[in-house]
Design a protein around this motif. Structure first.
Motif, PDB file in Angstrom:
ATOM      1  N   ASN A   1      17.856  39.238 -38.207  1.00 30.00           N
ATOM      2  CA  ASN A   1      18.782  40.365 -38.310  1.00 30.00           C
ATOM      3  C   ASN A   1      19.964  40.164 -37.372  1.00 30.00           C
ATOM      4  O   ASN A   1      19.899  39.383 -36.427  1.00 30.00           O
ATOM      5  N   HIS A   2      21.042  40.850 -37.661  1.00 31.42           N
ATOM      6  CA  HIS A   2      22.246  40.802 -36.842  1.00 31.42           C
ATOM      7  C   HIS A   2      22.772  39.370 -36.697  1.00 31.42           C
ATOM      8  O   HIS A   2      23.119  38.924 -35.600  1.00 31.42           O
ATOM      9  N   ILE A   3      22.808  38.650 -37.819  1.00 35.81           N
ATOM     10  CA  ILE A   3      23.408  37.315 -37.815  1.00 35.81           C
ATOM     11  C   ILE A   3      24.921  37.505 -37.727  1.00 35.81           C
ATOM     12  O   ILE A   3      25.526  38.129 -38.596  1.00 35.81           O
ATOM     13  N   PRO A   4      25.567  36.987 -36.692  1.00 35.45           N
ATOM     14  CA  PRO A   4      26.991  37.286 -36.499  1.00 35.45           C
ATOM     15  C   PRO A   4      27.885  36.608 -37.529  1.00 35.45           C
ATOM     16  O   PRO A   4      27.511  35.606 -38.147  1.00 35.45           O
ATOM     17  N   HIS A   5      29.061  37.175 -37.689  1.00 36.23           N
ATOM     18  CA  HIS A   5      30.040  36.690 -38.657  1.00 36.23           C
ATOM     19  C   HIS A   5      30.873  35.560 -38.065  1.00 36.23           C
ATOM     20  O   HIS A   5      31.099  35.477 -36.858  1.00 36.23           O
ATOM     21  N   ASN A   6      31.333  34.678 -38.939  1.00 44.36           N
ATOM     22  CA  ASN A   6      32.264  33.612 -38.559  1.00 44.36           C
ATOM     23  C   ASN A   6      33.680  34.062 -38.895  1.00 44.36           C
ATOM     24  O   ASN A   6      34.110  33.974 -40.049  1.00 44.36           O
TER      25      ASN A   6
END
Length: 448
Positions: A105-110
């Motif tokens: 969860n909460h995989i950050p954006h590029n």
């Protein structure tokens, strides 16, 4: 008659018009293969969990990827750019979605990605054209048995949400969420549980599904005001159930001890740590209590006091709740550094101090193919003309190059001490510097 003659000339001709569906695209799995190449799918009661309605049995059997428990690299692509918008990967069952498992969860954006590749926004097969907005991440498939499961990728778009309405909630909340699903079959090593839920009730504890200390697990932050200019920060981490602290020392001087006690007449110290002079750095003092015997609700309502003793003075303050971070289903803008190929690239993932290097290690057929090299290891000798037959190799080293990183495995014989340093020498190997991942040393018994 002229018009009739013009149409007559077309008689006997085959006219083909190719229509490529173009939608307001967003995100989709690339590998495992998604149920649909569409990227505009949203989750709601009408369209089902994957935005395609409830599938028939025949649809469930299409494009099923068979996986085993353990690490699995997945690949997905963003087709419509949404800055600061995180992702979530979860595991579900078609037969019974009462139990489902959050994998990452909460995989950050590029935010440095780009979706201007030709064919990137087309909602037809083949897919995988968005090479400038591709993501690779390794998740942990739990040890369950599931014939009719699917991975769900959720894209929580926040770039159009006013700051006054953040954080937003998902699912069925204030977030605009796009989804992509991939059918999988898990061949577990154990029975995994009851048949009606395919064992997914055994993987509902999020922390158990992680491969290590994911930097974006749920945390609760507290503060202790030591002076009008100085605030100490305390953080409760749900992953390892620890309470850590950071105390700025620039204006209060050298810290000697940190204590935590409950408010009331009996001020019994519950937690205490002594601090050495060497522990005081320019950035302050940090420390951690693992598994503190303190009820978290009492921390939140402010029932505890902090006592910080310095060389010159003693500071006391109430511990006050400040905010939640990375709470399940609650999202705020989030970004991180990525490599050109699409792997997380910050110090939390790559390098000797990485806390979650497992998330960027390639596993399975969805991972990009690494380049493998192998070499024998010999002692460093000053006499280059020495007969090597008298000094056999001391070990074997293999290196797997993926993107801008290398994973090294070595076996040494006859060493009297552990390996301390790995150095790569030679010409430039890539456009970016090669980064050495965490070195894990397994001691070997001396060879007789």
């Amino acid at each position: 008659m002229g018009v009739m003659r013009d149409f007559g000339r077309l008689r006997g001709c085959l006219i083909v018009i190719l229509i490529v569906p173009l939608v307001h695209s967003h995100v989709r799995f690339v590998c495992p293969r998604p149920r649909s190449p569409r990227t505009d799918l949203t989750e709601d009661q009408q369209n089902g969990a994957c935005g395609l309605g409830n599938p028939e049995d025949s649809q469930r059997d299409e494009d099923v990827t068979v996986v085993s428990p353990g690490p699995l690299t997945v690949r997905f692509e963003e087709t419509h750019f949404h800055t600061d918008s995180p992702f979530h990967i979860s595991l579900h069952s078609y037969d019974n979605d009462t139990h489902w498992c959050s994998l990452l969860n909460h995989i950050p954006h590029n935010n440095m990605a780009s979706v201007d590749n030709p064919g990137c926004k087309d909602s037809v097969y083949p897919i995988g054209h968005c090479t400038k907005s591709t993501y690779y991440v390794t998740v942990n498939i739990p040890d369950v048995s599931c014939e009719l499961c699917y991975l769900k990728l959720s894209f929580i778009t926040l770039d159009k949400v006013p700051m006054s309405k953040l954080p937003c909630q998902e699912p069925n909340g204030t977030c605009k969420t796009y989804v992509s699903c991939a059918n999988i079959k898990i061949q577990g090593h154990s029975s995994g549980g009851s048949d009606d839920s395919h064992g997914l009730e055994t993987c509902t504890n999020y922390s158990d599904n992680l491969l290590g200390k994911w930097p974006y697990t749920q945390q609760q932050v507290f503060k202790a005001t030591l002076s009008p200019e100085v605030e100490a920060t305390f953080t409760f981490d749900y992953y390892d159930m620890s309470l850590s602290y950071h105390i700025p020392t620039k204006t209060i001087g050298t810290v000697m001890s940190v204590e935590l006690y409950k408010n009331g007449e009996n001020k019994t110290t519950l937690l205490r740590q002594s601090i050495t002079v060497d522990d005081n750095t320019d950035d302050g003092v940090t420390g951690k209590w693992k598994n503190p015997s303190i009820p978290l609700p009492q921390l939140i309502v402010g029932n505890y006091q902090v006592k910080i003793v310095t060389i010159k003075k003693t500071f006391q303050s109430s511990l006050k709740y400040l905010r939640d971070m990375h709470q399940p289903g609650v999202y705020v803008p989030q970004r991180a550094s990525y490599s050109k190929q699409g792997w997380l690239n910050g110090p939390e993932f790559v390098g000797p101090g990485a806390s979650y290097s497992e998330g960027v290690e390639p596993f399975g057929k969805c991972a990009p193919q690494p380049y493998y090299y192998i070499s024998s290891m010999v002692p460093q000798l000053s006499n280059l003309h020495l007969n090597l037959s008298q000094h056999p190799p001391h070990g074997v080293l293999s290196a797997a190059f993926t993107d801008n990183r290398v994973h090294i495995t070595a076996i040494f014989h006859g060493l009297s001490e552990h390996a301390q340093l790995v150095t790569l020498q030679g010409p430039v190997l890539a456009e970016t510097d090669i980064q050495i991942d965490t070195v894990k040393v397994c001691p070997l018994k001396p060879q007789s």
